[in-house]
Motif scaffolding. Structure first.
Motif, PDB file in Angstrom:
ATOM      1  N   ASN A   1     -98.543 -21.284  37.946  1.00 36.81           N
ATOM      2  CA  ASN A   1     -99.903 -21.178  37.405  1.00 36.81           C
ATOM      3  C   ASN A   1    -100.773 -22.394  37.712  1.00 36.81           C
ATOM      4  OD1 ASN A   1     -99.719 -18.570  36.451  1.00 36.81           O
ATOM      5  ND2 ASN A   1     -99.067 -19.175  34.410  1.00 36.81           N
TER       6      ASN A   1
ATOM      7  N   CYS B   1    -106.010 -11.830  37.767  1.00 35.72           N
ATOM      8  CA  CYS B   1    -105.957 -13.281  37.975  1.00 35.72           C
ATOM      9  C   CYS B   1    -107.088 -13.985  37.236  1.00 35.72           C
ATOM     10  CB  CYS B   1    -106.067 -13.622  39.461  1.00 35.72           C
ATOM     11  SG  CYS B   1    -107.773 -13.618  40.083  1.00 35.72           S
TER      12      CYS B   1
ATOM     13  N   ILE C   1    -105.732 -19.358  42.647  1.00 40.08           N
ATOM     14  CA  ILE C   1    -105.582 -18.025  42.062  1.00 40.08           C
ATOM     15  C   ILE C   1    -104.445 -18.138  41.059  1.00 40.08           C
ATOM     16  CG2 ILE C   1    -104.994 -15.608  42.489  1.00 40.08           C
ATOM     17  CD1 ILE C   1    -107.739 -16.461  43.615  1.00 40.08           C
ATOM     18  N   GLN C   2    -104.812 -18.116  39.784  1.00 33.79           N
ATOM     19  CA  GLN C   2    -103.815 -18.312  38.731  1.00 33.79           C
ATOM     20  C   GLN C   2    -103.455 -16.987  38.081  1.00 33.79           C
ATOM     21  OE1 GLN C   2    -104.578 -19.810  34.685  1.00 33.79           O
ATOM     22  NE2 GLN C   2    -103.540 -21.703  35.258  1.00 33.79           N
ATOM     23  N   HIS C   3    -102.195 -16.853  37.734  1.00 33.46           N
ATOM     24  CA  HIS C   3    -101.614 -15.671  37.073  1.00 33.46           C
ATOM     25  C   HIS C   3    -102.136 -14.328  37.592  1.00 33.46           C
ATOM     26  CE1 HIS C   3    -105.044 -14.910  34.334  1.00 33.46           C
ATOM     27  NE2 HIS C   3    -104.988 -16.163  33.911  1.00 33.46           N
ATOM     28  N   PRO C   4    -102.068 -14.074  38.931  1.00 37.91           N
ATOM     29  CA  PRO C   4    -102.363 -12.701  39.388  1.00 37.91           C
ATOM     30  C   PRO C   4    -101.395 -11.745  38.680  1.00 37.91           C
ATOM     31  CG  PRO C   4    -101.178 -13.927  41.097  1.00 37.91           C
ATOM     32  CD  PRO C   4    -101.541 -14.912  40.030  1.00 37.91           C
TER      33      PRO C   4
ATOM     34  N   GLU D   1    -101.324 -10.819  35.563  1.00 42.75           N
ATOM     35  CA  GLU D   1    -100.877 -11.375  34.283  1.00 42.75           C
ATOM     36  C   GLU D   1    -100.194 -10.313  33.421  1.00 42.75           C
ATOM     37  OE1 GLU D   1    -104.079 -12.740  31.756  1.00 42.75           O
ATOM     38  OE2 GLU D   1    -102.827 -14.362  30.996  1.00 42.75           O
TER      39      GLU D   1
ATOM     40  N   SER E   1     -98.798 -17.156  41.602  1.00 38.15           N
ATOM     41  CA  SER E   1     -99.978 -18.011  41.608  1.00 38.15           C
ATOM     42  C   SER E   1     -99.975 -18.835  42.882  1.00 38.15           C
ATOM     43  CB  SER E   1     -99.957 -18.944  40.408  1.00 38.15           C
ATOM     44  OG  SER E   1    -100.151 -18.223  39.209  1.00 38.15           O
TER      45      SER E   1
END
Ligand code: FEO
Ligand code: CA
Ligand code: CA
Length: 633
Positions: free
Chosen positions: A114, A578, A596-599, A601, A618
């Motif tokens: 992340n 994301c 690109i964080q937590h695709p 989620e 991520s």
């Protein structure tokens, strides 16, 4: 080479663009001014540059919203992956195991999970090499463990802690493309169990001593590292945000004191669940461990063996990022937001001046200075573009009523309980302050107020820069300090944009301000970044349901604004589920790094690659122009 330990003024100038030569050159309008707030440049010179720049400030076509599981970019741009969660930092480190069976030890030598805020540090004397320090904010158990649930052993807790913290990596430009350099001697992980030094006024105080550390100065770990800052002396600042969520209690009926409650302590640790397997995080056993987190941590990326330092003079709260500026007389200023509904905006002003010729001389600069908290007036009430005045209120023991009668027996207690001190002096409760950035052109300061569904209740009046009840869209606040000096304790504020949905709602406030329309609408602005030309990049972490209040907004995205005209265009849309967060530019502005964080989620994504079990990762992306030109121009 350590930038904190060697006198490398020439190298340092190259890194942060602060040499006198560059002040008077064309480049002075760009990188250097980021730290100067414009004080060395006459306003007329800047105005000329601004009007010149405005002719083609936004040089790309805005794109439509999207809900696809990919990166969508403005025409003429392309994206590639720089690094993803689990990438081994050295050749002999274990490969990423998509099954979730990888060990804690493996994760400690792999890129963390992340990714969030990040800074790029050019390698002195080599325009094709750089270091990047990148935050790893948290982890998602759904993808971390084969069972997809909370950690069930000390080893699994250890693995989760190894996902968080910071990754320092070297990058290199080969054949025009920036790439990760595996096996660089600079590649390093700092994680939830890395030894860290506590320094500044709160170090050694009884409230930060534990059975494992009777000195109150040797902490294990940094975690929940949200966004970042970069000092003019070449160090990285990582900001500890939702640290309280990592703590719980083995005693179900544990009673929390006012400070623990204010910082959000719970028995359940909001399901993060480290405390059953790691007693350090059990508030029934180690209540003071909570006070050792929630700080800004300084890291020297050029010295892989250096010990990170938690700078307590900057106050303890749920830190989002740290934006550096400089006073007219040469002292460092750090602007900081506390991301929780109804919490405050702060600034720290160093006691001593920045030494631009000797990096080592700034080693303890952030240990001595004054912390302030912001109070905003009610403003003029203009529904489209409200503005008003504000002031900074000093948070020093013995001033503004901060004494034993209010529960503060010294500056250490003011800093450890900064939120309580802010309340005691009447600071303004904000709509979740996220990133703060300082314009390289005119020194104005911009802050995202991401949203606040509780505005209008819970002691949070609709007022001033927080003008909407049940604010689900957010706004971007900006302020200009008196005399354009970041040392000034008075300022004028306005709202740069009030986000909203003009296709669902008619009229302000829910339709948004007049610079929001059906083509560029978004919700929950979070990350911010200025490029050298002064374009303002806006990254979102909002509701991507594409329905109801958010119909037509699509996935989280990145937009670009002209700060002078208020025009906003959508530049990029991220994959399903994301958050778009973390931004940095190559020194020549021909590559943009974005996180690109937590695709996925909550499922539904395999970004960025299609692994056998469809696990998303991520990643940090590199965006370039197909014609090799400057991003955004
Ligand atoms: Fe980590 Fe407030 O975002
Ligand atoms: Ca954020
Ligand atoms: Ca956010």
């Amino acid at each position: 080479m350590s930038l904190l330990e060697d006198n490398q003024s020439t190298d340092l100038e190259n890194i942060v663009g602060l040499s006198r030569r560059r002040f008077i050159g064309a480049g002075a309008l760009c990188g250097a001014a980021m730290f100067l707030g414009g004080n060395l440049l006459s306003r007329s010179v800047m105005a000329a540059a601004v009007s010149e720049g405005n002719k083609r400030m936004l040089g790309f076509d805005g794109i439509a919203a999207a809900t696809t599981d990919t990166i969508t970019l403005a025409p003429g741009y392309k994206a590639s992956v720089l690094i993803s969660w689990g990438q081994p930092l050295q050749k002999n480190a274990p490969a990423f195991d998509p099954s979730g069976n990888g060990t804690a030890g493996a994760q400690e030598v792999q890129f963390g999970d992340n990714n969030d805020g990040m800074s790029l540090f050019p390698m002195p004397g080599d325009e094709n090499r750089a270091l990047m320090a990148i935050n790893n904010e948290y982890t998602n158990y759904r993808y971390l463990f084969p069972h997809g649930g909370q950690p069930q052993s000390a080893e699994e807790v250890h693995k989760a802690q190894a996902c968080e913290g910071v990754s320092v990596i070297e990058i290199e430009r080969r054949r025009g493309q920036w790439q990760f350099v595996q096996d660089s001697r600079y590649n390093r992980r700092i994680h939830g169990n890395t030894p860290i030094r506590l320094s500044g006024p709160a170090a050694g105080h009884d409230w930060v001593k534990t059975s494992a550390d009777k000195s109150g100065k040797k902490v294990l770990g940094t975690f929940q590292n949200c966004a970042n800052g970069m000092t003019p002396w070449g160090t990285y600042l990582t900001c500890e945000e939702n640290f309280t969520d990592c703590f719980g209690s083995s005693k179900a009926d544990l009673k929390f004191d006012d400070a623990q409650k204010r910082y959000g302590a719970t028995v359940t640790s909001r399901e993060i669940n480290w405390h059953p397997h790691d007693p350090r995080f059990d508030l029934a056993k180690n209540p003071n461990e909570l006070n050792r987190h929630g700080w800004v941590v300084e890291i020297d990326p050029f010295d892989p063996k250096s010990t990170p330092v938690k700078r307590t003079a900057l106050g303890r709260f749920k830190h989002e990022n740290a934006a550096l500026a400089q006073t007219h007389d040469g002292r460092a200023v750090v602007y900081m937001g506390d991301d929780e509904r109804g919490e405050f905006i702060y600034k720290f002003v160093s006691r001593d001046r920045i030494d631009h010729r000797n990096a080592k001389a700034n080693r303890d600069l952030l240990d001595h200075g004054t912390l302030y908290v912001a109070r905003f007036d009610a403003g003029d009430g203009n529904p489209d573009h409200p503005k008003g005045k504000g002031q900074w209120i000093e948070l020093s023991h013995g001033k503004n009523g901060l004494d034993a009668s209010k529960g503060f027996n010294g500056q250490a207690e003011v800093l450890i309980h900064a939120r309580l001190a802010g309340s005691a002096v009447g600071a303004t409760r904000m709509d979740r302050p996220e990133w703060i950035v300082v314009s390289p052109k005119d020194g104005q300061v911009y802050c995202t107020l991401t949203n606040n569904a509780k505005r209008g209740e819970d002691g949070q009046p609709v007022d001033g820069p927080n003008p909407r009840a049940k604010n689900v869209y957010g706004q971007i606040l900006r302020w200009r300090t008196d005399r354009d000096d970041h040392a000034s304790n008075t300022f004028e504020w306005d709202l740069f944009v009030v986000a909203g949905n003009p296709t669902v709602h008619a009229g302000t406030p829910k339709a948004g301000s007049s610079n929001v329309n059906a083509q560029n609408m978004f919700n929950s602005p979070d990350g911010l970044g200025f490029d050298k030309a002064g374009r303002l990049w806006i990254l979102t972490d909002g509701d991507s349901s594409n329905a109801g209040d958010f119909a037509g907004m699509g996935n989280n995205q990145m937009l670009c604004a002209d700060p002078d005209t208020g025009e906003i265009r959508r530049f990029m849309v991220g994959p399903v589920g994301c958050e778009v967060t973390g931004i940095s530019f190559a020194p020549d502005q021909k590559a943009l790094f974005v996180g690109i964080q937590h695709p996925g989620e909550n499922g539904g994504s395999t970004f960025p690659e299609h692994l056998p079990n469809g696990k998303p990762r991520s990643s940090v992306m590199v965006i370039t122009r197909e014609d090799g030109g400057v991003i955004g121009a």
